[in-house]
Scaffold this active site. Sequence first.
Site, PDB file in Angstrom:
ATOM      1  N   ARG A 102       0.813  -1.242   0.000  1.00  0.00           N
ATOM      2  CA  ARG A 102       0.000   0.000   0.000  1.00  0.00           C
ATOM      3  C   ARG A 102       0.835   1.276   0.000  1.00  0.00           C
ATOM      4  NH1 ARG A 102      -3.461  -2.770   3.758  1.00  0.00           N
ATOM      5  NH2 ARG A 102      -5.144  -3.736   2.591  1.00  0.00           N
ATOM      6  N   LYS A 124       4.201  11.403 -11.315  1.00  0.00           N
ATOM      7  CA  LYS A 124       3.394  10.537 -12.171  1.00  0.00           C
ATOM      8  C   LYS A 124       4.185   9.260 -12.404  1.00  0.00           C
ATOM      9  CE  LYS A 124       0.346  13.059 -15.294  1.00  0.00           C
ATOM     10  NZ  LYS A 124       0.143  13.383 -16.717  1.00  0.00           N
ATOM     11  N   GLU A 166      11.345  17.860 -24.707  1.00  0.00           N
ATOM     12  CA  GLU A 166      10.560  18.197 -23.506  1.00  0.00           C
ATOM     13  C   GLU A 166      10.903  19.614 -23.031  1.00  0.00           C
ATOM     14  OE1 GLU A 166       8.095  16.402 -22.495  1.00  0.00           O
ATOM     15  OE2 GLU A 166       8.527  14.287 -22.833  1.00  0.00           O
ATOM     16  N   LYS A 200       8.169  22.614 -14.247  1.00  0.00           N
ATOM     17  CA  LYS A 200       7.325  21.433 -14.017  1.00  0.00           C
ATOM     18  C   LYS A 200       6.801  21.436 -12.584  1.00  0.00           C
ATOM     19  CE  LYS A 200       6.255  16.758 -14.708  1.00  0.00           C
ATOM     20  NZ  LYS A 200       6.576  15.468 -15.261  1.00  0.00           N
ATOM     21  N   GLU A 210      -3.905  16.460 -11.888  1.00  0.00           N
ATOM     22  CA  GLU A 210      -4.281  16.726 -13.290  1.00  0.00           C
ATOM     23  C   GLU A 210      -5.791  16.852 -13.494  1.00  0.00           C
ATOM     24  OE1 GLU A 210      -1.650  14.963 -16.273  1.00  0.00           O
ATOM     25  OE2 GLU A 210      -3.419  14.718 -17.539  1.00  0.00           O
ATOM     26  N   ARG A 214      -2.563  20.942 -15.165  1.00  0.00           N
ATOM     27  CA  ARG A 214      -1.436  20.014 -15.398  1.00  0.00           C
ATOM     28  C   ARG A 214      -1.488  19.374 -16.791  1.00  0.00           C
ATOM     29  NH1 ARG A 214       1.348  15.555 -11.315  1.00  0.00           N
ATOM     30  NH2 ARG A 214       2.922  14.909 -12.806  1.00  0.00           N
ATOM     31  N   ASN A 218       0.985  17.880 -21.293  1.00  0.00           N
ATOM     32  CA  ASN A 218       0.779  16.869 -22.337  1.00  0.00           C
ATOM     33  C   ASN A 218       0.826  17.453 -23.743  1.00  0.00           C
ATOM     34  OD1 ASN A 218       0.294  14.470 -20.787  1.00  0.00           O
ATOM     35  ND2 ASN A 218      -1.548  15.512 -20.058  1.00  0.00           N
ATOM     36  N   HIS A 221       1.952  15.428 -26.653  1.00  0.00           N
ATOM     37  CA  HIS A 221       1.969  14.031 -26.207  1.00  0.00           C
ATOM     38  C   HIS A 221       0.767  13.211 -26.692  1.00  0.00           C
ATOM     39  CE1 HIS A 221       5.211  15.474 -23.771  1.00  0.00           C
ATOM     40  NE2 HIS A 221       5.385  14.310 -23.169  1.00  0.00           N
ATOM     41  N   HIS A 225       2.353   9.961 -27.820  1.00  0.00           N
ATOM     42  CA  HIS A 225       2.090   8.639 -27.225  1.00  0.00           C
ATOM     43  C   HIS A 225       1.527   7.679 -28.269  1.00  0.00           C
ATOM     44  CE1 HIS A 225       1.891  10.109 -22.761  1.00  0.00           C
ATOM     45  NE2 HIS A 225       3.121   9.912 -23.183  1.00  0.00           N
ATOM     46  N   HIS A 237      10.449   7.979 -26.894  1.00  0.00           N
ATOM     47  CA  HIS A 237       9.517   8.975 -26.352  1.00  0.00           C
ATOM     48  C   HIS A 237       9.897  10.383 -26.842  1.00  0.00           C
ATOM     49  CE1 HIS A 237       6.680  10.707 -23.505  1.00  0.00           C
ATOM     50  NE2 HIS A 237       7.627  11.542 -23.126  1.00  0.00           N
TER      51      HIS A 237
HETATM   52  N1  NAD Z   1       6.317  10.399 -15.394  1.00  0.00           N
HETATM   53  C1  NAD Z   1       6.416  11.417 -16.203  1.00  0.00           C
HETATM   54  O1  NAD Z   1       5.960  12.524 -15.888  1.00  0.00           O
HETATM   55  C2  NAD Z   1       7.108  11.248 -17.528  1.00  0.00           C
HETATM   56  C3  NAD Z   1       7.456  12.371 -18.282  1.00  0.00           C
HETATM   57  C4  NAD Z   1       8.167  12.183 -19.467  1.00  0.00           C
HETATM   58  C5  NAD Z   1       8.490  10.892 -19.883  1.00  0.00           C
HETATM   59  N2  NAD Z   1       8.102   9.829 -19.129  1.00  0.00           N
HETATM   60  C6  NAD Z   1       8.440   8.455 -19.546  1.00  0.00           C
HETATM   61  O2  NAD Z   1       9.858   8.337 -19.614  1.00  0.00           O
HETATM   62  C7  NAD Z   1      10.185   7.320 -20.559  1.00  0.00           C
HETATM   63  C8  NAD Z   1      11.271   7.844 -21.459  1.00  0.00           C
HETATM   64  O3  NAD Z   1      12.380   8.160 -20.664  1.00  0.00           O
HETATM   65  P1  NAD Z   1      13.865   8.187 -21.219  1.00  0.00           P
HETATM   66  O4  NAD Z   1      13.884   8.936 -22.476  1.00  0.00           O
HETATM   67  O5  NAD Z   1      14.717   8.607 -20.100  1.00  0.00           O
HETATM   68  O6  NAD Z   1      14.122   6.657 -21.662  1.00  0.00           O
HETATM   69  P2  NAD Z   1      14.838   5.399 -20.994  1.00  0.00           P
HETATM   70  O7  NAD Z   1      14.615   5.338 -19.559  1.00  0.00           O
HETATM   71  O8  NAD Z   1      14.432   4.212 -21.813  1.00  0.00           O
HETATM   72  O9  NAD Z   1      16.379   5.680 -21.271  1.00  0.00           O
HETATM   73  C9  NAD Z   1      16.834   5.741 -22.601  1.00  0.00           C
HETATM   74  C10 NAD Z   1      18.058   4.873 -22.830  1.00  0.00           C
HETATM   75  O10 NAD Z   1      19.186   5.517 -22.276  1.00  0.00           O
HETATM   76  C11 NAD Z   1      19.894   4.609 -21.423  1.00  0.00           C
HETATM   77  N3  NAD Z   1      20.507   5.430 -20.390  1.00  0.00           N
HETATM   78  C12 NAD Z   1      19.885   6.063 -19.376  1.00  0.00           C
HETATM   79  N4  NAD Z   1      20.733   6.846 -18.724  1.00  0.00           N
HETATM   80  C13 NAD Z   1      21.920   6.702 -19.310  1.00  0.00           C
HETATM   81  C14 NAD Z   1      23.196   7.284 -19.104  1.00  0.00           C
HETATM   82  N5  NAD Z   1      23.416   8.179 -18.159  1.00  0.00           N
HETATM   83  N6  NAD Z   1      24.217   6.895 -19.907  1.00  0.00           N
HETATM   84  C15 NAD Z   1      24.003   5.989 -20.900  1.00  0.00           C
HETATM   85  N7  NAD Z   1      22.825   5.438 -21.168  1.00  0.00           N
HETATM   86  C16 NAD Z   1      21.797   5.798 -20.384  1.00  0.00           C
HETATM   87  C17 NAD Z   1      18.872   3.627 -20.951  1.00  0.00           C
HETATM   88  O11 NAD Z   1      19.494   2.413 -20.591  1.00  0.00           O
HETATM   89  C18 NAD Z   1      17.990   3.479 -22.190  1.00  0.00           C
HETATM   90  O12 NAD Z   1      18.561   2.562 -23.072  1.00  0.00           O
HETATM   91  C19 NAD Z   1       8.911   6.983 -21.306  1.00  0.00           C
HETATM   92  O13 NAD Z   1       8.411   5.774 -20.821  1.00  0.00           O
HETATM   93  C20 NAD Z   1       7.971   8.117 -20.926  1.00  0.00           C
HETATM   94  O14 NAD Z   1       6.620   7.726 -20.938  1.00  0.00           O
HETATM   95  C21 NAD Z   1       7.443   9.979 -17.963  1.00  0.00           C
END
Ligand code: NAD
Length: 341
Positions: A102, A124, A166, A200, A210, A214, A218, A221, A225, A237
């Site tokens: 929980r 989120k 972003e 943010k 949201e 908020r 998006n 997005h 998405h 992404h």
């Molecule tokens: N929660 C939220 O508010 C929010 C906002 C934006 C995006 N997201 C989510 O985030 C995800 C995308 O995130 P992302 O772009 O960070 O992708 P990711 O987490 O897949 O990382 C991208 C790649 O980079 C590699 N990597 C990460 N850090 C590294 C580093 N320092 N050196 C070398 N390689 C590294 C990872 O292993 C992966 O292969 C999506 O799922 C998206 O929906 C969430």
Amino acid sequence: MERFFNILCKEIQKIEGSIVLIMDEHLAALYGNLWEDFIRHSGLPFVTLILPPGEGTKSRKTKEKIENELLKRGVGRDGCLIAFGGGVITDLVGFVAATYKRGMEYIAIPTTLIGMVDAAIGGKTAINTAFGKNTIGAFHLPRKIFIEEKFLDTLPLKERKGGFSEIVKYGLIWDKELFLELQKPTFVLSEIILRSKKIKEEIVGKDFQERGLRRILNFGHTIGHAIEASSRYKISHGAAVWFGLLVESTISNYLGYLKREFLGEIFNLLQSSMLSQKFSWNCKEKNLYEVMENDKKGKNSLPRFVLIDQIGRCASFDEEYCTIVKKEIVEEAIEFVVQRL
Ligand SMILES: NC(=O)c1ccc[n+]([C@@H]2O[C@H](COP(=O)([O-])OP(=O)(O)OC[C@H]3O[C@@H](n4cnc5c(N)ncnc54)[C@H](O)[C@@H]3O)[C@@H](O)[C@H]2O)c1
């Protein structure tokens, strides 16, 4: 790095239960030794879990796998998870923390640009399902977020560019000055990261769950998405949001909210980030509009879009901050963007 690990050490010494470090294989290969040294010197009881990299890891299956590991090792609610990685890891680990017994605490250490300016901030958390991106999740704030820019040194250029999308988004929805700053080749990344994080936090602080405002986060997005899901996550992404920003800015112009001259500026800035050459995916073949019907902003299964009426400001739509847009307009805007890449 030493300073970062010292600060982290001070924080986790306060935790009474088990500390569970979760990262993906890429990060384990790059930073595993550093963590091992840190864990040895800290003398604290650590468990480390290493997951496969990529969007596929943000799944029910992996969530269950982590939960089973935690249960097997007797991790209690007084423990703390450490999410060390990009948005995939912080979203997934945050969601595990939100529901495990929980709810337990987690610390986010974002290692990608997207993570530092967006994913790790605002609480989120989510996983993907066959029905779409982030379809199951929770609002659950981390106990602490640590931003250490040094981790970006190993981040591939493609991933850095994704983060840029972003940051441009913040300029478009909230901060015209930021948008202007990004046009200068001399901008300082550390300042931009801090500024984006603050934007943010400010927006999330006004509407955590949201209900209205908020939603502006998006922007870009709804399309983004849908592209990620339709490409079965072959398109990242950041790249999908990059395309989504162009399309949703175009829709804003088509519907008379955004002046044509601003649309030109937006295209110039986003295209200068050079993601465009790599974006060869054919949007026309896929029925993106149908994929968007599962978008969380949707109403009666019709996708709704955030629109901007100036650079730095979103249209309010009676504080709903999104509106239904006809399928033909969306498709025309996609076609307009595709023709310009
Ligand atoms: N929660 C939220 O508010 C929010 C906002 C934006 C995006 N997201 C989510 O985030 C995800 C995308 O995130 P992302 O772009 O960070 O992708 P990711 O987490 O897949 O990382 C991208 C790649 O980079 C590699 N990597 C990460 N850090 C590294 C580093 N320092 N050196 C070398 N390689 C590294 C990872 O292993 C992966 O292969 C999506 O799922 C998206 O929906 C969430």
